[in-house]
Write a protein that holds these residues in place. Structure first.
Motif, PDB file in Angstrom:
ATOM      1  N   SER B 186      -3.173  14.623  -2.840  1.00 34.30           N
ATOM      2  CA  SER B 186      -3.225  13.435  -1.986  1.00 34.30           C
ATOM      3  C   SER B 186      -3.937  12.261  -2.642  1.00 34.30           C
ATOM      4  O   SER B 186      -3.896  11.145  -2.127  1.00 34.30           O
ATOM      5  CB  SER B 186      -3.921  13.769  -0.669  1.00 34.30           C
ATOM      6  N   ALA B 187      -4.608  12.532  -3.747  1.00 37.69           N
ATOM      7  CA  ALA B 187      -5.377  11.472  -4.423  1.00 37.69           C
ATOM      8  C   ALA B 187      -4.472  10.292  -4.799  1.00 37.69           C
ATOM      9  O   ALA B 187      -4.914   9.141  -4.788  1.00 37.69           O
ATOM     10  CB  ALA B 187      -6.053  12.034  -5.655  1.00 37.69           C
ATOM     11  N   GLY B 188      -3.198  10.578  -5.104  1.00 38.50           N
ATOM     12  CA  GLY B 188      -2.257   9.529  -5.505  1.00 38.50           C
ATOM     13  C   GLY B 188      -2.121   8.440  -4.455  1.00 38.50           C
ATOM     14  O   GLY B 188      -1.994   7.256  -4.777  1.00 38.50           O
ATOM     15  N   TRP B 189      -2.145   8.837  -3.176  1.00 37.89           N
ATOM     16  CA  TRP B 189      -2.026   7.858  -2.088  1.00 37.89           C
ATOM     17  C   TRP B 189      -3.276   6.972  -2.054  1.00 37.89           C
ATOM     18  O   TRP B 189      -3.186   5.769  -1.873  1.00 37.89           O
ATOM     19  CB  TRP B 189      -1.859   8.583  -0.737  1.00 37.89           C
ATOM     20  N   ILE B 190      -4.438   7.609  -2.202  1.00 30.87           N
ATOM     21  CA  ILE B 190      -5.703   6.855  -2.156  1.00 30.87           C
ATOM     22  C   ILE B 190      -5.762   5.900  -3.351  1.00 30.87           C
ATOM     23  O   ILE B 190      -6.051   4.707  -3.200  1.00 30.87           O
ATOM     24  CB  ILE B 190      -6.917   7.828  -2.177  1.00 30.87           C
ATOM     25  N   ASN B 191      -5.437   6.404  -4.532  1.00 38.25           N
ATOM     26  CA  ASN B 191      -5.468   5.556  -5.733  1.00 38.25           C
ATOM     27  C   ASN B 191      -4.463   4.402  -5.618  1.00 38.25           C
ATOM     28  O   ASN B 191      -4.749   3.273  -5.998  1.00 38.25           O
ATOM     29  CB  ASN B 191      -5.146   6.369  -6.987  1.00 38.25           C
ATOM     30  N   GLY B 192      -3.286   4.707  -5.064  1.00 42.57           N
ATOM     31  CA  GLY B 192      -2.241   3.686  -4.927  1.00 42.57           C
ATOM     32  C   GLY B 192      -2.650   2.571  -3.984  1.00 42.57           C
ATOM     33  O   GLY B 192      -2.193   1.433  -4.109  1.00 42.57           O
ATOM     34  N   PHE B 193      -3.497   2.902  -3.031  1.00 42.71           N
ATOM     35  CA  PHE B 193      -3.974   1.909  -2.078  1.00 42.71           C
ATOM     36  C   PHE B 193      -5.176   1.140  -2.606  1.00 42.71           C
ATOM     37  O   PHE B 193      -5.724   0.269  -1.926  1.00 42.71           O
ATOM     38  CB  PHE B 193      -4.367   2.603  -0.758  1.00 42.71           C
ATOM     39  N   MET B 269       7.233   7.299  -9.137  1.00 41.44           N
ATOM     40  CA  MET B 269       6.501   7.428  -7.887  1.00 41.44           C
ATOM     41  C   MET B 269       6.834   6.210  -7.016  1.00 41.44           C
ATOM     42  O   MET B 269       6.945   5.088  -7.538  1.00 41.44           O
ATOM     43  CB  MET B 269       4.999   7.444  -8.170  1.00 41.44           C
ATOM     44  N   PRO B 270       7.012   6.397  -5.693  1.00 44.35           N
ATOM     45  CA  PRO B 270       7.385   5.253  -4.858  1.00 44.35           C
ATOM     46  C   PRO B 270       6.290   4.177  -4.779  1.00 44.35           C
ATOM     47  O   PRO B 270       5.100   4.476  -4.920  1.00 44.35           O
ATOM     48  CB  PRO B 270       7.640   5.876  -3.490  1.00 44.35           C
ATOM     49  N   LEU B 271       6.758   2.978  -4.560  1.00 50.37           N
ATOM     50  CA  LEU B 271       5.873   1.813  -4.490  1.00 50.37           C
ATOM     51  C   LEU B 271       5.311   1.689  -3.077  1.00 50.37           C
ATOM     52  O   LEU B 271       6.048   1.856  -2.101  1.00 50.37           O
ATOM     53  CB  LEU B 271       6.714   0.583  -4.824  1.00 50.37           C
ATOM     54  N   ILE B 272       4.018   1.398  -2.970  1.00 51.46           N
ATOM     55  CA  ILE B 272       3.421   1.211  -1.639  1.00 51.46           C
ATOM     56  C   ILE B 272       3.514  -0.280  -1.304  1.00 51.46           C
ATOM     57  O   ILE B 272       2.887  -1.098  -1.988  1.00 51.46           O
ATOM     58  CB  ILE B 272       1.952   1.689  -1.628  1.00 51.46           C
ATOM     59  N   ASN B 276       1.695  -3.135  -3.280  1.00 50.76           N
ATOM     60  CA  ASN B 276       2.643  -3.351  -4.369  1.00 50.76           C
ATOM     61  C   ASN B 276       2.297  -2.514  -5.617  1.00 50.76           C
ATOM     62  O   ASN B 276       2.579  -2.907  -6.740  1.00 50.76           O
ATOM     63  CB  ASN B 276       2.712  -4.842  -4.717  1.00 50.76           C
ATOM     64  N   LYS B 277       1.640  -1.395  -5.361  1.00 52.22           N
ATOM     65  CA  LYS B 277       1.337  -0.456  -6.452  1.00 52.22           C
ATOM     66  C   LYS B 277       2.012   0.867  -6.145  1.00 52.22           C
ATOM     67  O   LYS B 277       2.241   1.190  -4.975  1.00 52.22           O
ATOM     68  CB  LYS B 277      -0.174  -0.212  -6.534  1.00 52.22           C
ATOM     69  N   ARG B 278       2.287   1.611  -7.200  1.00 51.68           N
ATOM     70  CA  ARG B 278       2.933   2.910  -6.973  1.00 51.68           C
ATOM     71  C   ARG B 278       1.898   3.955  -6.559  1.00 51.68           C
ATOM     72  O   ARG B 278       0.715   3.788  -6.828  1.00 51.68           O
ATOM     73  CB  ARG B 278       3.647   3.372  -8.252  1.00 51.68           C
ATOM     74  N   SER B 351       5.848   8.721 -15.181  1.00 53.77           N
ATOM     75  CA  SER B 351       4.927   8.859 -14.047  1.00 53.77           C
ATOM     76  C   SER B 351       3.500   8.514 -14.454  1.00 53.77           C
ATOM     77  O   SER B 351       2.738   7.945 -13.661  1.00 53.77           O
ATOM     78  CB  SER B 351       4.998  10.286 -13.518  1.00 53.77           C
ATOM     79  N   ALA B 352       3.155   8.848 -15.697  1.00 52.13           N
ATOM     80  CA  ALA B 352       1.778   8.601 -16.170  1.00 52.13           C
ATOM     81  C   ALA B 352       1.487   7.108 -16.276  1.00 52.13           C
ATOM     82  O   ALA B 352       0.324   6.707 -16.257  1.00 52.13           O
ATOM     83  CB  ALA B 352       1.566   9.271 -17.518  1.00 52.13           C
ATOM     84  N   GLU B 353       2.551   6.302 -16.358  1.00 46.40           N
ATOM     85  CA  GLU B 353       2.326   4.856 -16.449  1.00 46.40           C
ATOM     86  C   GLU B 353       1.659   4.308 -15.185  1.00 46.40           C
ATOM     87  O   GLU B 353       0.967   3.299 -15.224  1.00 46.40           O
ATOM     88  CB  GLU B 353       3.647   4.138 -16.736  1.00 46.40           C
ATOM     89  N   SER B 354       1.885   4.994 -14.076  1.00 47.24           N
ATOM     90  CA  SER B 354       1.221   4.532 -12.840  1.00 47.24           C
ATOM     91  C   SER B 354       0.090   5.479 -12.440  1.00 47.24           C
ATOM     92  O   SER B 354      -0.462   5.362 -11.351  1.00 47.24           O
ATOM     93  CB  SER B 354       2.245   4.436 -11.710  1.00 47.24           C
TER      94      SER B 354
END
Lengths: 305, 404
Positions: B186-193, B269-272, B276-278, B351-354
């Motif tokens: 779930s860390a991906g969502w937190i980082n993306g935000f 990975m989808p864009l939030i 505007n970040k993945r 994927s690692a790019e984001s």
């Protein structure tokens, strides 16, 4: 030194000498870790003082006692409930099964005994994971499937504290029953049949024979086994942790003092603090042991006080 | 009496031998010893590379199941510690804090790593010093079953993903699954935000407004995911059994997906839309680290330097990545045909790019548990996000304080 004194010394020293190696091993495996943990509990050994730790007195104990909030008391309550529920159910079921196994009308008794020992032969870790994935898993587990087939929708059994407690109890019983059955079965076989014959002549029924003969006579034999199992249950970690906390927290809150201590002390890698917590739990267990031992001693020898 | 003397002699001999081993030679000698927790194929690649480039160097790879704990205990003991070890980067903060790691600047010429992926270099750096040579890395991927999710249905944004989940939810079939209450996933969502789990100064960020916002947003997706605990086995099985159309999973799922005849597709990975970040999952880097006790002797240090330089080879990086289903850390490896044409490796790179560097601070050990419990409270016990975050923050602060 006189010849007599030398002989006496030689005689007295011999048993210690013979058991010396075993005593040394027991010291290294059992006593030394406890002493070392006690020593570490008075130091500031943590990641920041890994090799250069120093003596800090009772500071870790104070931190541990003040950090133990209401969560600790709840965990202590759950631990006592867990021990009581498990021990009572375990003893009742094991006693009933052992009685059935000793019934003179039973055929293939040895085969059933072998079957009942199977859970004991499987490593605990494997059994716990098998129950978790094979039985309790909400998506693929057999229990959800059975309920679905009956048209009953149930929630994830491990996500609710009450149902998760019941699940943990079931797994604990599965793992612990073989030992208790074996002990009670052995104790039952040791009872002299003439007691029952006399009771039958006196017109005693099955229930009276159980209450007045069987239970009092097996009590001193199964006493130590019950004591050991009580401790194992009290400090149970694997079942509760693996079923409800790992690899994902299922949402149930049934921390016992051991799982609580793990989540509040051991993950901090503060060895001084964790050792203080361990020593506090150790002292609790020693007190518990002393109280239970006293009770067992008082009621020993055929249940007489 | 003879027997008694024998027993005493035996006990004495045991004690002497015990003392002998603990007070032995304090200087490292013999072959270079490298501890690892990898599969045999990976070690064969490393062994072959070293043997061919340094035929006179004696070395030994030893597999250790409980590497971290063992190293914590013997890391500063020359007679028991290895010279080097291969492990994920997330423990370097811990090992550096207890003071057993040697910075790379003292061993090799750092310009040799100029062509390495920045994310891998950042991951293996702690307190502004590089503490290992990166070998390969992995991160979570957005995978989908091409039979179920058509190319034009692959979501570009998280909102499109949400709509797809709503449209394809039936109670037995799911548009998307993930281990929603596991911290790593779930860390991906937190980082993306733009939220934070652990700040650079080691303080938790669970009650940061962006973290709270991320968890609130993430919660709405749970409604269209399967009920019950979403652990590794359950989520992956749902995907491999074709009950779920798409998943956030690591490259380790690829083999079992292919064994189950899944026509596997990879997407970014989808864009939030809010930021505007993945979605930005953590990136894990496998690297080789050197222990301080190993380089006390200058001649041994030189050997270790040669050993590491032999591994800074694009072909070694490529072979390691292909064997372990990961992506090479050395950018030069991507020029090789076997890497250029490998769909999985390129998907990981994309994927690692984001992705976000996974913190290696020791405080993170506490955060995994606290964040996991927080996610469970929010996603499974329907707790109020803001108050749950505040409580978790307090708990994390207490535990981190208890670390010291």
């Amino acid at each position: 030194m006189s010849e007599l004194a030398r002989r006496k010394l030689k005689k007295n020293a011999r048993p210690y000498l013979y058991s010396g190696l075993s005593l040394l091993l027991i010291f290294l495996i059992v006593v030394f870790p406890i002493i070392y943990t006690l020593y570490i509990s008075f130091t500031n050994m943590n990641l920041y003082h890994w090799y250069d730790f120093t003596f800090i007195g009772f500071q870790n104990y104070l931190t541990a006692l003040f950090s133990f909030d209401s969560g600790f008391l709840t965990s202590l309550g759950i631990t006592i409930l867990w021990t009581l529920v498990n021990m009572v159910i375990q003893l009742v079921i094991a006693y009933c099964i052992a009685l059935l196994l000793n019934s003179k009308f039973l055929k293939f008794g040895k085969f059933y005994k072998t079957l009942l020992m199977i859970p004991w032969a499987i490593p605990g870790y494997v059994s716990i994971l098998l129950w978790k994935t094979g039985m309790f898993n909400y998506q693929f587990g057999l229990i959800t499937k059975w309920f679905n087939d009956l048209g009953i929708v149930i929630d994830d059994l491990l996500s609710n504290s009450v149902s998760a407690f019941i699940c943990c109890t079931v797994v604990n019983l599965w793992l612990a029953l073989p030992y208790m059955i074996m002990i009670i079965d052995g104790a039952l076989q040791a009872i002299d049949r003439s007691f029952y014959e006399s009771a039958e002549i006196e017109g005693c029924g099955r229930l009276r024979k159980n209450i007045s003969i069987t239970i009092p006579l097996i009590k001193p034999i199964i006493g130590p086994a019950v004591l050991i199992t009580t401790f194992t249950t009290f400090k149970q970690f694997d079942i509760i942790y693996l079923l409800t906390k790992q690899p994902v927290n299922t949402g149930a809150n049934i921390s016992t003092i051991i799982t609580y201590a793990y989540e509040n002390a051991f993950i901090t890698s503060n060895y001084g603090y964790s050792s203080a917590v361990s020593i506090i739990i150790f002292i609790l267990l020693v007190i518990f042991s002393a109280l239970t031992n006293q009770n067992v001693k008082r009621k020993n020898s055929y249940g007489e006080e | 009496m003879k027997n008694s003397i024998k027993v005493i002699s035996l006990v004495g001999a045991c004690l002497v031998s015990l003392l002998g081993t603990s007070c032995g030679n304090r200087k490292k000698d013999g072959p270079l010893v490298i501890w690892h927790d990898k599969e045999e194929g990976v070690i064969d690649v490393l062994s072959d590379a070293i043997s061919s480039k340094l035929p006179d160097v004696e070395f030994e790879f030893i597999r250790k199941e409980n590497l971290t704990e063992t190293l914590k205990l013997v890391g500063n003991d020359p007679s028991s510690a290895p010279d080097m070890y291969i492990f994920a980067h997330d423990k370097i903060g811990l090992f550096d804090t207890i003071g057993i790691l040697e910075p790379m600047e003292n061993i090799i010429d750092l310009s040799l790593l100029d062509n390495y992926n920045d994310l891998t270099i950042s991951s293996l750096s702690y307190n502004d010093r590089l503490l290992g040579v990166p070998l390969y890395y992995e991160t979570l991927l957005f995978m989908y079953n091409k039979e179920k999710m058509k190319e034009d249905e692959v979501p570009e944004t998280t909102e499109e993903l949400y709509t797809y989940m709503q449209e394809n939810y039936s109670g037995r079939r799911y548009g998307f699954v993930e281990q929603h209450s596991t911290a790593y996933y779930s860390a991906g969502w937190i980082n993306g935000f733009g939220g934070v789990i652990l700040h650079d100064n080691g303080t938790p960020g669970l009650n940061d407004p962006k973290t709270i916002e991320a968890l609130k947003y993430h919660k709405k997706f749970i409604e269209y995911m399967p009920k019950g605990t979403q652990d590794y086995a359950t989520v992956n099985t749902l995907f491999t059994e074709k009950s779920a159309d798409s998943i956030f999973a690591g490259p380790w799922l690829v083999t079992s997906a292919k064994e189950n005849n899944i026509d596997l597709g990879f997407a970014e990975m989808p864009l939030i839309p809010e930021t505007n970040k993945r979605v930005s999952p953590f990136c894990g880097v496998q690297g080789i680290q050197v222990l301080k006790v190993a380089v006390e002797d200058p001649s041994r240090k030189e050997l270790i330097s040669d050993f590491l330089e032999a591994l800074i080879d694009p072909q070694v990086g490529a072979d390691l990545a292909l064997l372990s289903g990961c992506a090479p850390a050395n950018n030069e490896s991507y020029e090789l045909d076997e890497i250029k044409n490998n769909e999985l490796v390129n998907a990981i790179k994309m994927s690692a790019e984001s992705a976000t560097v996974m913190p290696s601070m020791p405080e993170m050990d506490v955060m995994w548990t606290v964040l996991g419990n927080l996610l469970t409270e929010i996603n499974m016990n329907d707790a109020d996000v803001e108050s749950a975050c505040n409580e978790a923050q307090k708990e994390a602060e207490t535990l981190i304080a208890n670390m010291r």
